[in-house]
Motif scaffolding. Sequence first.
Motif, short mmCIF file in Angstrom:
data_model
loop_
_atom_site.label_atom_id
_atom_site.label_comp_id
_atom_site.label_asym_id
_atom_site.label_seq_id
_atom_site.Cartn_x
_atom_site.Cartn_y
_atom_site.Cartn_z
N GLU A 207 39.18 37.00 34.57
CA GLU A 207 37.93 37.39 35.23
C GLU A 207 36.79 37.22 34.24
OE1 GLU A 207 37.79 41.40 36.71
OE2 GLU A 207 35.68 41.22 37.32
N ASN B 142 32.50 37.19 39.53
CA ASN B 142 31.89 38.27 40.32
C ASN B 142 30.60 37.80 40.95
OD1 ASN B 142 33.50 40.85 39.62
ND2 ASN B 142 33.17 39.84 37.65
N GLU C 31 34.97 37.47 43.40
CA GLU C 31 35.09 38.92 43.54
C GLU C 31 33.79 39.47 44.08
OE1 GLU C 31 36.50 41.05 40.16
OE2 GLU C 31 38.28 39.78 39.92
N ASP D 282 36.41 43.77 45.31
CA ASP D 282 36.34 44.50 44.05
C ASP D 282 36.06 45.98 44.29
OD1 ASP D 282 36.33 44.75 41.34
OD2 ASP D 282 34.68 43.36 40.99
N LYS E 226 41.17 44.73 44.94
CA LYS E 226 41.26 45.33 43.61
C LYS E 226 40.98 46.83 43.71
CE LYS E 226 39.99 42.93 40.02
NZ LYS E 226 39.13 42.25 39.01
CA CA Z 1 35.19 42.35 39.14
#
Ligand code: CA
Length: 697
Positions: A467, A525, A557, A587, A608
Amino acid sequence: MSHAQHRLEASLEASETRYQRLLEQAAVGVLIAAPTGQFVEANSAICAVLGYTRNELLQLRVPDVLELTATRDRIAELAERQTVLSERRLRRKDGTWVVVEVSTELSPEGAFQAIVRDMTARDEAEVALRQSEERLRLALEGAQMGVWDWDVVHDSVFWSSRTGGDAQSDVLGPGQSASTVLALFHPEDAGAVQRAILEALAPGGTHFEVEARTIGEGGTTRWLSFWGKVFRNTAGEPVRLAGTTLDITARKTAELALVHQTLHDGLTQLPNRILLHQRLQAAAQKAKQVEQPVALLLLDLDRFKEVNDTLGHPVGDAVLVEVAKRLSQMSERVDTVARLGGDEFALIVPDTDRETAAVLAQALLQHLQEPFAFDGFVVPTDASIGVVVSPDDGDDADTLLQRADVAMYAAKASGAGWMFYAAEHDLHSVERLSLLSDIRLGLERGEFCLYYQPKIDSRSGRVAGLEALIRWQHPKHGFVPPDRFIPLAEQSGLMRPITRWVFDAALADYCRLRDLGRAIPMAINISARNLDEGDLVDFVERTLARFGVAPHQLEIELTESSLMHNQKRSGELLKQLSEMGIRIAIDDFGTGYSSLALLRHLPVHQLKIDRSFVREMDTNNGGRTIVRSIIDLAHNLGLEVVAEGVEDSFVLGTLAALGCDQAQGYLIAKPMPFGQITTWVKEWSVADVTGQKAAAQ
Ligand code: CA
Ligand code: C2E
Ligand code: CA
């Protein structure tokens, strides 16, 4: 031979030939036996059924072919009734049986004549039908499903449903009217069902879909999910609505419990930070509309840490429960009392001006100062309160909470007990402005860089992804954490350049790793603001092409709350991205209170679990229950689950046991600069994590 005799024989012969030909052409089998039981006639149709030649058959007797008992019964029947139609079994030459319909006739002389129709094909079809009906019934039962069918024109409903795990089945109709059926629904849900029906029947409606409770005998409530199709005549008018029901009581109960758990504090049962945030946001919006101010009081106990450390956690917990009780009893004006975590509480007071808020804050402090005895100790429960009033001090929950926090610290520092927010408390505000103008410059000057944090498969330990997390080295302020500047950038239209910079940098690094033989999926993200960009999908597609990266190697995400921010738009966008082959991860799951029902309709691949839940797993059972429910529910939706914030090996082990697919956190690796990734990947092994555990013990 006389002439007359001759003519008689000729005509006899002719009729014999006609009879023979007729026999041969008949589609039905014909068998004739003499009174002795010996067969004397057999046509080719019966030969085909039984597998004998005609000559072979003529060597046989009735019992050789007809089932014996059947023969006796039949002879007895025949003696009485002359002609009988029945189903019998005949034995083929190869020994197998064939089911036939026989019409038998006993001639006055005792000769036996049978006309035989092969029923095997019909029988097989019947058995097959029975079997498939049985299978459907079993499938419906197993899946706790039911079927319903509403003849709209004659208003007649048929509904058969199995509910729950028990064998109780409710069968309705046919012939019940829709209004009788509606009466079976929970009063709170009947409206939704009615709306769904109207929508389905309206011009253009094709589907019927609703989740609703029914009330059965003895008042038992069940959650059912209805799905159906609209059938229309050639004029386009709806004539029939039919479909299935699925018993979702277990899922709903788990969902509702999960929602309650995620929105309430386990110790005091008060609303938690998430629920407070939601209610505050709603209250602030309403305050603006109706022009009636709303106050937020943020309260923090003084010296609570000392209580905990010197008197122990049980006493600490008792203090928190007592404070919760006192706050809840304070005033009818208070709409919500929440525990934000630790020794921090908040109160929302609608329709309150500054004077009233001040009076309330003062009263709160006094009420808390009344001595509280526990197990023979008198425990101090002093507090400091920060007060903000919306819309003067801000009109969104984040700003209000942040300023109440500032005011609370000011109150604590000065020992004043409580304090209104004032701009001069807020040392950050000047810094904020300068940071904003610095972001753009920083992007140009290369002050930003990406750190990478691995996600691993929780069972095999295999590296499942990286990530990308942004970092900013400010020339004057030094390291600025993303939690500080991302919210700022979001408020001021700067997410577009930031996100685009991140895509470029992350995909370039992905390619570098790939060229080293380490093609590891890359997670990026994006923010809610990015969803409003009309050309986001286009940008992502072009950037992937520019770097030659396969879409399935990219994971996007998106926080749960940004998904809720604009459901319709984000739904469309995610659909386009996932159709390209890009994977979507939700997320911070658990902090945004999106309904799982909503996720069902979105092309999401991964969920997540927010690290606040993961952290709780270590210390309490409730935390583990929440995580377990999230994992189960996500798996039911076909989603992969990642736990973030895994900091110790006990939690990692528990997660693996609960079936969590992937894990991420400081235990495995902290985010690290690109330069360290290759070495880390090379040296990474699960044994390290287990070893760390041994060392920690
Ligand atoms: Ca994240
Ligand atoms: P996030 O996406 O939930 O990222 C995980 C954050 O948790 C990271 O903080 C990471 O350093 C931290 N973390 C990871 N493992 C652990 C652990 O075991 N314990 C604890 N206590 N923390 C852990 P970071 O890098 O400060 O990022 C904070 C947030 O800023 C991110 O949360 C994300 O929402 C946002 N962010 C970071 N980079 C970007 C970006 O490039 N674009 C966007 N839109 N947002 C970003
Ligand atoms: Ca997260």
